[in-house]
Design a protein around this motif. Sequence first.
Motif, PDB file in Angstrom:
ATOM      1  N   GLN A   1      38.769  38.905  43.425  1.00  0.00           N
ATOM      2  CA  GLN A   1      38.465  37.521  43.026  1.00  0.00           C
ATOM      3  C   GLN A   1      37.023  37.107  43.355  1.00  0.00           C
ATOM      4  O   GLN A   1      36.791  36.191  44.122  1.00  0.00           O
ATOM      5  CB  GLN A   1      39.491  36.526  43.598  1.00  0.00           C
ATOM      6  N   GLN A   2      36.076  37.804  42.743  1.00  0.00           N
ATOM      7  CA  GLN A   2      34.652  37.611  43.036  1.00  0.00           C
ATOM      8  C   GLN A   2      33.995  36.737  41.964  1.00  0.00           C
ATOM      9  O   GLN A   2      33.843  37.132  40.808  1.00  0.00           O
ATOM     10  CB  GLN A   2      33.949  38.969  43.100  1.00  0.00           C
ATOM     11  N   SER A   3      33.550  35.547  42.392  1.00  0.00           N
ATOM     12  CA  SER A   3      32.969  34.578  41.449  1.00  0.00           C
ATOM     13  C   SER A   3      31.730  35.140  40.755  1.00  0.00           C
ATOM     14  O   SER A   3      30.792  35.577  41.420  1.00  0.00           O
ATOM     15  CB  SER A   3      32.546  33.313  42.193  1.00  0.00           C
TER      16      SER A   3
ATOM     17  N   GLY B   1      27.813  37.817  46.033  1.00  0.00           N
ATOM     18  CA  GLY B   1      28.223  38.075  47.416  1.00  0.00           C
ATOM     19  C   GLY B   1      29.685  38.461  47.459  1.00  0.00           C
ATOM     20  O   GLY B   1      30.543  37.683  47.036  1.00  0.00           O
TER      21      GLY B   1
ATOM     22  N   ARG C   1      48.774  41.332  55.385  1.00  0.00           N
ATOM     23  CA  ARG C   1      47.799  40.466  56.074  1.00  0.00           C
ATOM     24  C   ARG C   1      47.969  40.463  57.585  1.00  0.00           C
ATOM     25  O   ARG C   1      47.077  40.007  58.302  1.00  0.00           O
ATOM     26  CB  ARG C   1      47.927  39.027  55.561  1.00  0.00           C
TER      27      ARG C   1
ATOM     28  N   ILE D   1      32.936  39.533  49.506  1.00  0.00           N
ATOM     29  CA  ILE D   1      33.524  39.457  50.841  1.00  0.00           C
ATOM     30  C   ILE D   1      35.009  39.865  50.830  1.00  0.00           C
ATOM     31  O   ILE D   1      35.426  40.749  51.583  1.00  0.00           O
ATOM     32  CB  ILE D   1      33.408  38.004  51.381  1.00  0.00           C
ATOM     33  N   THR D   2      35.790  39.222  49.967  1.00  0.00           N
ATOM     34  CA  THR D   2      37.260  39.300  50.065  1.00  0.00           C
ATOM     35  C   THR D   2      37.824  40.679  49.693  1.00  0.00           C
ATOM     36  O   THR D   2      37.722  41.123  48.546  1.00  0.00           O
ATOM     37  CB  THR D   2      37.894  38.223  49.162  1.00  0.00           C
TER      38      THR D   2
ATOM     39  N   HIS E   1      35.319  28.193  35.757  1.00  0.00           N
ATOM     40  CA  HIS E   1      35.072  29.199  36.781  1.00  0.00           C
ATOM     41  C   HIS E   1      35.422  30.559  36.211  1.00  0.00           C
ATOM     42  O   HIS E   1      36.342  30.665  35.414  1.00  0.00           O
ATOM     43  CB  HIS E   1      35.940  28.911  38.000  1.00  0.00           C
TER      44      HIS E   1
ATOM     45  N   LYS F   1      43.309  43.599  51.293  1.00  0.00           N
ATOM     46  CA  LYS F   1      43.966  43.174  52.543  1.00  0.00           C
ATOM     47  C   LYS F   1      45.431  43.558  52.711  1.00  0.00           C
ATOM     48  O   LYS F   1      45.967  43.407  53.811  1.00  0.00           O
ATOM     49  CB  LYS F   1      43.797  41.658  52.783  1.00  0.00           C
TER      50      LYS F   1
HETATM   51  C1  LIG Z   1      38.578  31.289  42.017  1.00  0.00           C
HETATM   52  C2  LIG Z   1      38.219  32.053  43.256  1.00  0.00           C
HETATM   53  C3  LIG Z   1      36.910  32.508  43.434  1.00  0.00           C
HETATM   54  C4  LIG Z   1      36.570  33.250  44.548  1.00  0.00           C
HETATM   55  N1  LIG Z   1      35.290  33.741  44.708  1.00  0.00           N
HETATM   56  C5  LIG Z   1      35.005  34.609  45.713  1.00  0.00           C
HETATM   57  C6  LIG Z   1      33.736  35.245  45.823  1.00  0.00           C
HETATM   58  O1  LIG Z   1      32.826  34.986  45.037  1.00  0.00           O
HETATM   59  N2  LIG Z   1      33.527  36.140  46.815  1.00  0.00           N
HETATM   60  C7  LIG Z   1      34.500  36.451  47.705  1.00  0.00           C
HETATM   61  O2  LIG Z   1      34.283  37.300  48.550  1.00  0.00           O
HETATM   62  N3  LIG Z   1      35.726  35.873  47.637  1.00  0.00           N
HETATM   63  C8  LIG Z   1      35.999  34.961  46.674  1.00  0.00           C
HETATM   64  N4  LIG Z   1      37.244  34.367  46.589  1.00  0.00           N
HETATM   65  C9  LIG Z   1      38.268  34.769  47.539  1.00  0.00           C
HETATM   66  C10 LIG Z   1      38.628  33.721  48.594  1.00  0.00           C
HETATM   67  O3  LIG Z   1      37.666  33.703  49.595  1.00  0.00           O
HETATM   68  C11 LIG Z   1      40.019  34.096  49.096  1.00  0.00           C
HETATM   69  O4  LIG Z   1      40.928  33.697  48.086  1.00  0.00           O
HETATM   70  C12 LIG Z   1      40.392  33.467  50.423  1.00  0.00           C
HETATM   71  O5  LIG Z   1      39.590  33.959  51.453  1.00  0.00           O
HETATM   72  C13 LIG Z   1      41.862  33.717  50.755  1.00  0.00           C
HETATM   73  O6  LIG Z   1      42.209  35.056  50.606  1.00  0.00           O
HETATM   74  P1  LIG Z   1      43.491  35.469  49.730  1.00  0.00           P
HETATM   75  O7  LIG Z   1      43.339  34.879  48.376  1.00  0.00           O
HETATM   76  O8  LIG Z   1      43.618  36.945  49.811  1.00  0.00           O
HETATM   77  O9  LIG Z   1      44.682  34.741  50.415  1.00  0.00           O
HETATM   78  P2  LIG Z   1      45.537  35.249  51.647  1.00  0.00           P
HETATM   79  O10 LIG Z   1      44.626  35.854  52.670  1.00  0.00           O
HETATM   80  O11 LIG Z   1      46.640  36.098  51.142  1.00  0.00           O
HETATM   81  O12 LIG Z   1      46.105  33.906  52.227  1.00  0.00           O
HETATM   82  C14 LIG Z   1      47.308  33.310  51.753  1.00  0.00           C
HETATM   83  C15 LIG Z   1      47.954  32.578  52.931  1.00  0.00           C
HETATM   84  O13 LIG Z   1      48.322  33.498  53.959  1.00  0.00           O
HETATM   85  C16 LIG Z   1      47.775  33.083  55.213  1.00  0.00           C
HETATM   86  N5  LIG Z   1      47.385  34.281  55.987  1.00  0.00           N
HETATM   87  C17 LIG Z   1      46.687  35.349  55.531  1.00  0.00           C
HETATM   88  N6  LIG Z   1      46.494  36.249  56.533  1.00  0.00           N
HETATM   89  C18 LIG Z   1      47.075  35.738  57.629  1.00  0.00           C
HETATM   90  C19 LIG Z   1      47.238  36.195  58.977  1.00  0.00           C
HETATM   91  N7  LIG Z   1      46.747  37.374  59.380  1.00  0.00           N
HETATM   92  N8  LIG Z   1      47.884  35.396  59.830  1.00  0.00           N
HETATM   93  C20 LIG Z   1      48.379  34.209  59.449  1.00  0.00           C
HETATM   94  N9  LIG Z   1      48.278  33.725  58.189  1.00  0.00           N
HETATM   95  C21 LIG Z   1      47.640  34.484  57.294  1.00  0.00           C
HETATM   96  C22 LIG Z   1      46.560  32.220  54.853  1.00  0.00           C
HETATM   97  O14 LIG Z   1      46.227  31.303  55.886  1.00  0.00           O
HETATM   98  C23 LIG Z   1      47.046  31.531  53.590  1.00  0.00           C
HETATM   99  O15 LIG Z   1      47.804  30.401  53.930  1.00  0.00           O
HETATM  100  C24 LIG Z   1      37.572  33.550  45.512  1.00  0.00           C
HETATM  101  C25 LIG Z   1      38.862  33.044  45.355  1.00  0.00           C
HETATM  102  C26 LIG Z   1      39.183  32.302  44.244  1.00  0.00           C
HETATM  103  C27 LIG Z   1      40.598  31.805  44.096  1.00  0.00           C
END
Ligand SMILES: Cc1cc2nc3c(=O)[nH]c(=O)nc-3n(C[C@H](O)[C@H](O)[C@H](O)COP(=O)(O)OP(=O)(O)OC[C@H]3O[C@@H](n4cnc5c(N)ncnc54)[C@H](O)[C@@H]3O)c2cc1C
Length: 490
Positions: free
Chosen positions: A194-196, A153, A162, A155-156, A261, A159
Motif C-alpha cells: 500500500q505505497q502511495s 518512501g 502482527r 515503509i509498510t 488517492h 507483516k
Molecule cells: C491508502 C493508503 C496509503 C498508504 N501509503 C503508504 C505509503 O506511501 N508508504 C508506506 O510505507 N505505507 C503506506 N500506507 C500503509 C500504512 O502506513 C499502514 O496501513 C499502517 O501503518 C497500518 O498497517 P496495516 O495496514 O498493515 O494494518 P495492521 O498493522 O494490520 O493494523 C490493523 C490493526 O491491528 C492492530 N495491530 C497491528 N499489529 C499489532 C500488534 N503487534 N499489537 C497490537 N495490535 C496490533 C493495529 O493497531 C490496527 O488496529 C498506506 C496505507 C493506506 C491505506
Amino acid sequence: MMNGKEYLKTLRAMKTVLYIDGEEVADFASHPVMKPAVNALKATYDLASDPELNPELHRLITAESDLTGGKISRFLKIVKSQDDLMARMKLQRTMMRYTGGCFGGRCVAGAVINALWSVTHDVDKASKGQTNYHERFNKYMTMCQENDLTVSGNITDAKGDRSLPPHRQADPDLYVRIVERTPDGIIVNGAKLQQSGAPIAHERLVVPTTALGPNDEAYAVAFSVPGDAKGVIHVNDSACSNAKFIAMETEDIGNAAFGMHQSAHILFDNVFVPWERVFLCGEWKATASLVHRFSDFQRFASSACRCGYIDLSIGAGAAMADYNGVAGKTHVQDKLINMSVDAETLYGLVAGSAALATATDSGVMLPETLSINAAKIYMNDAILRAGQTLADIGGGILITRPSSRDLKIPKVGELLAKYHKGREGVDVHDRLKMARLCESLSGLSAPTTILSVIAAGPPATQRLNFRLMTDFKRDRKAAERLAGILSSQK
Ligand SMILES: Cc1cc2nc3c(=O)[nH]c(=O)nc-3n(C[C@H](O)[C@H](O)[C@H](O)COP(=O)(O)OP(=O)(O)OC[C@H]3O[C@@H](n4cnc5c(N)ncnc54)[C@H](O)[C@@H]3O)c2cc1C
C-alpha cells in the motif's frame, strides 16, 4: 527544475512494471485509474517550474538546497529549521486545497528522507568511522535534487502475523530482508504494501517498518532503487473507487482531474542493490529512532494536508448550500464554522509541534512528538466529521444524482434537469457537479453512510422535534427553584 511535461517524459522513459486489475500496463500514465494521480504529481512539477501558474504555491513548493546550492522541490529538502517545518506545513495544506487528492505520496518521502538523514549521521558517528552511510545518503540526495526526481518512501511491510517479530514469521520474506551480501552490494527480498504514488515516482526509498531486535539484523536494511530496477514489480491497489474512473463520464466522477488517492504494492523479487545505495545494513539498534522519526514526520505532513482537505470541504459545503438556497440558514452556517474550527485546531496542533521542534545532532529538526501525535488523532475524527457534515449540508443528491448520460436521454433528460434544479439562477449542471465533488470529498461513496445521515430526514429535522417537544418550561422552573429564584412550591 522539470516541468510537468518533462516529468511525464521521464516517467514514460522508465521500464516500470505495473499490473492494474490483473493486467500488465505499459503506458500506465494514460490509464484512467492512474491518470488522476499522475496529474496531481505533474501539477507539483508545473507549480515548481512556473512562478506565474500560482505564485503562492510556487513560493511554497520551491526551496534553496544546502546540498546543491540551487533551487529544488521542497519535498526533497532536508528540514533544518522551524521555518523549514512551517513552510512544509503550509505547502501540505495549500497543495491539498489545490488538488483535493494525494499528490503522489511526495510527503512520505519527506518523512523517510529526514529520518534517514539524521539516523545515518548518528550511526556513522557511533561506529567511529566504520560506516559511511551518511556520505552515501548525502550523494544520493544530491543526485535526486539535481535531477528533480520524485522519491517514493516505502515503509509498510507485509507483516504476516502482527504479533510476531520478523524472524519468527512462518515466511521469512514477510518483512523486507537482506538475502545475500556480495562484494558489489546486497540482494533483497520482500514486499512493501500500500505505497502511495509508488509507480509514478522515479525512486523507491526503503526503510524498516518497525523497531527491530538483535535476531532481526537481516531486516535492518535501508536502501534505494530506481522504480524500474530488475525484480521490482508493482501491483496497483484495487480500491472500489477505481471503478468510477473507468466507467463514468468525467462530469460524474467528482474530482476527475486529480482523483482521490493511488497506491500500489511493491514486490522486491531478489533485487540487487549496489553498495552506494545501501544506507543501513544490519544496524538494528538504529531502527527504533528511525521509526520514531519518520512516523512523527509523516504525521506532521498528513495532518497539515488534511487541513487543506477540510478547507476544500468547507468550500464545497458552502457552494452546495448556496445552490440549494439554504446558505443563510443558521444551522448550515454553524456546521461550516464547526468545520473551520476543526481545520484551525488541527493546524494549530501541527504548528505547535513545529514551534516546539528539537534539532538532532545532524541538524534535522524533529516536530515535537506529543503535539504531532495529538494532531493525527484529532485529524482522524475531524475528517470523518467533515464528510458527515458535507452529506448533511448537501443532501441525498450526493449519491442519488442522475448521471450525465441520464441527462442526455431525450425528454427524460430535460425532466431530470427540471427536477434537480436548486435555487433560481444556478445552472442545474453546476449543482450536479458540486454534489458529486461533495460525495467524493466526503469519502462516503457507499450509499449506507450518506443514506444514514440524510435519508429519513436530515439531522436538523430530528433536532426540530427536540425544539418542539423538550419541556423547556419544566426544566427552567426546576433550575430556578434550585437557585432560590422561585419558591420551592412552584
Ligand atoms: C491508502 C493508503 C496509503 C498508504 N501509503 C503508504 C505509503 O506511501 N508508504 C508506506 O510505507 N505505507 C503506506 N500506507 C500503509 C500504512 O502506513 C499502514 O496501513 C499502517 O501503518 C497500518 O498497517 P496495516 O495496514 O498493515 O494494518 P495492521 O498493522 O494490520 O493494523 C490493523 C490493526 O491491528 C492492530 N495491530 C497491528 N499489529 C499489532 C500488534 N503487534 N499489537 C497490537 N495490535 C496490533 C493495529 O493497531 C490496527 O488496529 C498506506 C496505507 C493506506 C491505506
